[in-house]
Design an enzyme around this catalytic site. Structure first.
Site, PDB file in Angstrom:
ATOM      1  N   HIS A 160      11.306  21.330  -1.141  1.00 44.69           N
ATOM      2  CA  HIS A 160      10.586  20.826   0.027  1.00 44.69           C
ATOM      3  C   HIS A 160      11.286  21.209   1.316  1.00 44.69           C
ATOM      4  O   HIS A 160      10.756  21.000   2.411  1.00 44.69           O
ATOM      5  CB  HIS A 160      10.445  19.304  -0.066  1.00 44.69           C
ATOM      6  N   ASP A 421      -6.096  30.239 -10.439  1.00 38.31           N
ATOM      7  CA  ASP A 421      -6.554  30.970 -11.629  1.00 38.31           C
ATOM      8  C   ASP A 421      -5.731  32.248 -11.777  1.00 38.31           C
ATOM      9  O   ASP A 421      -5.822  33.161 -10.955  1.00 38.31           O
ATOM     10  CB  ASP A 421      -8.039  31.299 -11.471  1.00 38.31           C
TER      11      ASP A 421
END
Length: 502
Positions: A160, A421
């Protein structure tokens, strides 16, 4: 269901396909990269076995993921490095930590009633390690878990310190493009890595006061105790019903200028969860303080993506801020006096709470960003913006300090996580994790659900508060508690599920 066991099969460092030039060896973090205290924002993608056909056996899948990741790291070269210190990343091309693991159950078994704490086992990192221990650690960590049925999950823990949700979304779009667009890789939109530090540089004079202000703010929101994470799923039809209720209440009780017009899905879900949180707090207060009327208040924080608020000409780098990598985030605070909630005050009805949420977000505007960037106003802007005591007192003449219950909201909506995907179909479920340990904050993560058929709220609260939410009739009139990811869409639309077998 039997206890989930995950066995590590292999570990490998995936290096960039091209070496990083020596003059880019040290990547400087920006000021805002130091706002979020969490080391990682973990996320897991689940893919059913039927999409992994004979043309995509396990070895081919792993090879594709590794090769495309290597090519992606060339563009995102800091992600192939190690944390050097609090201010920089060593871009040494040592690579991403890539783990292959095996799970002792089928994906359908796991997802029928997912144990949110067991989700940690599908991640490549131990999230309980203190922040100080992350110096010298990998920036990028990926774990591919293969279930008995052949289905897989991909767990990501990317630091992060350099990626927020929008940055992670950009990284995943490039990675999947590298995996699927063999003949069009030159068309991939490259990330803008230096914009964040150009807009919000970390000067030596800034580090101490910024750290003190942010840590004081987070210290007011984190606490020790026993807590639990549950999932509340809101269908689009339930959200639409709430929207009508909010607009009707607003039109009856307010003038035209004060009406709530066209509340968004996120505003609606946030408002009813905030109201339920205040109901729980009032119930706890009544239980614990029967002899006294304790004055309490509620404070909500919303993480704000600054990219849409940054003018492209401000960046002065020839590309839109949407492409910027880094933590271009800030916090907007909204408050409510829960004593008013008991009296059914207009401000604590759903339409009133939507107004408060909107008003808070409106303060993070062009002028705010201008003040954040100015050497003359940066410190005063940050200190004032993160001073919770000052926020709670506000314009009140009475400066009596209130008891405050804090609740944080973070949204993964519109990041396209259900579009990830790699060539074998979109994920069946995209998950956060169940919080664990002894230190936590009351937190809601809002995630778009599969098919876009609703919003899934991952809610972490201390146990007494959660006990009230789990039995709140108003909330449960619109939300389903802990539904199976295999059943969520089926309850609204059986069509897609007839074709989607695990």
């Amino acid at each position: 269901m039997k206890e989930v066991e995950v066995e590590i099969i292999s570990r490998e460092d995936i290096k960039p396909s091209s070496a990083t030039p020596s003059h880019l060896g040290i990547f400087k973090l920006c000021l805002l990269d130091h706002l979020i205290p969490a080391p990682y924002a973990p996320i897991i993608f689940f893919y059913p076995s039927h999409t992994l056909s004979a043309e995509n056996p396990k070895n081919n899948i792993l090879h594709l993921l590794k090769q495309s990741l290597s090519e992606t790291l060339t563009l995102f070269y800091p992600l192939a490095g190690k944390i050097k210190d609090d201010f920089s990343i060593h871009c040494n091309d040592e690579g991403a930590n890539f783990i292959e693991a095996k799970v002792n159950c089928s994906l359908s078994e796991f997802l029928t009633h997912p144990d949110l704490v067991s989700l940690h086992k599908l991640l490549p990192c131990d999230l309980k390690i203190p922040m100080e221990s992350y110096v010298g650690s990998y920036i990028s960590n990926i774990q591919v878990n293969v279930f008995d049925c052949g289905g897989i999950s991909i767990g990501l823990c990317i630091s992060h310190r350099i990626l927020d949700g929008a940055s992670l979304s950009r990284f995943l779009k490039v990675w999947t493009s590298m995996a699927t667009e063999e003949n069009h890789k030159e068309l991939v939109v490259k990330p803008e890595l230096l914009m964040a530090s150009s807009l919000f540089p970390m000067n030596s004079d800034d580090s101490l006061w910024f750290r003190e202000s942010s840590m004081a703010m987070w210290g007011s929101m984190f606490k020790k105790g026993k807590f639990v994470t549950r999932r509340f799923w809101f269908s689009n039809s339930a959200i639409a019903e709430l929207k009508v209720q909010i607009m009707v209440d607003s039109s009856v009780c307010g003038d035209d200028d004060d009406m709530v017009k066209n509340p968004t899905r996120l505003e609606i879900v946030s408002a009813i969860l905030w109201k339920s949180f205040m109901d729980a707090s009032n119930a706890q207060s009544d239980c614990c303080n029967k002899s006294t009327q304790l004055k309490r208040a509620s404070l909500v924080s919303q993480l704000v993506n600054l990219r849409k608020r940054i003018k492209d000409d401000e960046a002065n780098l020839g590309c839109p801020a949407e492409n910027a990598i880094g933590n271009l985030l800030w916090l907007a605070f909204a408050k409510s006096n829960m004593a008013d909630n008991k009296n059914n005050n207009n401000e604590t009805r759903l339409d009133g709470l939507v107004k408060k949420l909107r008003k808070a977000l409106s303060t993070i505007d062009d002028k705010f960003i201008e003040n954040m960037r100015s050497n003359f106003t940066r410190k005063s802007t940050v200190v004032q913006s993160l001073n919770i005591k000052s926020i709670m007192i506000g314009d009140q003449e009475n400066e009596e300090e209130e008891e405050v219950d804090c609740l944080g909201f973070s949204s993964w909506s519109n990041f396209g996580f259900y579009e990830v995907d790699f060539g074998w179909g979109k994920p069946l479920w995209v998950s956060s994790i169940g919080s664990y340990g002894s230190l936590f904050m009351n937190l809601v993560i809002l995630v778009d659900s599969w098919f876009g058929d609703g919003i899934e709220a991952w809610v972490t609260l201390d146990e007494p508060f959660m006990a009230h939410l789990e039995t709140n009739p108003e909330l449960l009139g619109y939300a389903i508690l802990d539904p199976s990811p295999l059943a969520t869409g089926k309850q609204l639309d059986s069509g897609p599920w007839a074709l989607y077998k695990i």
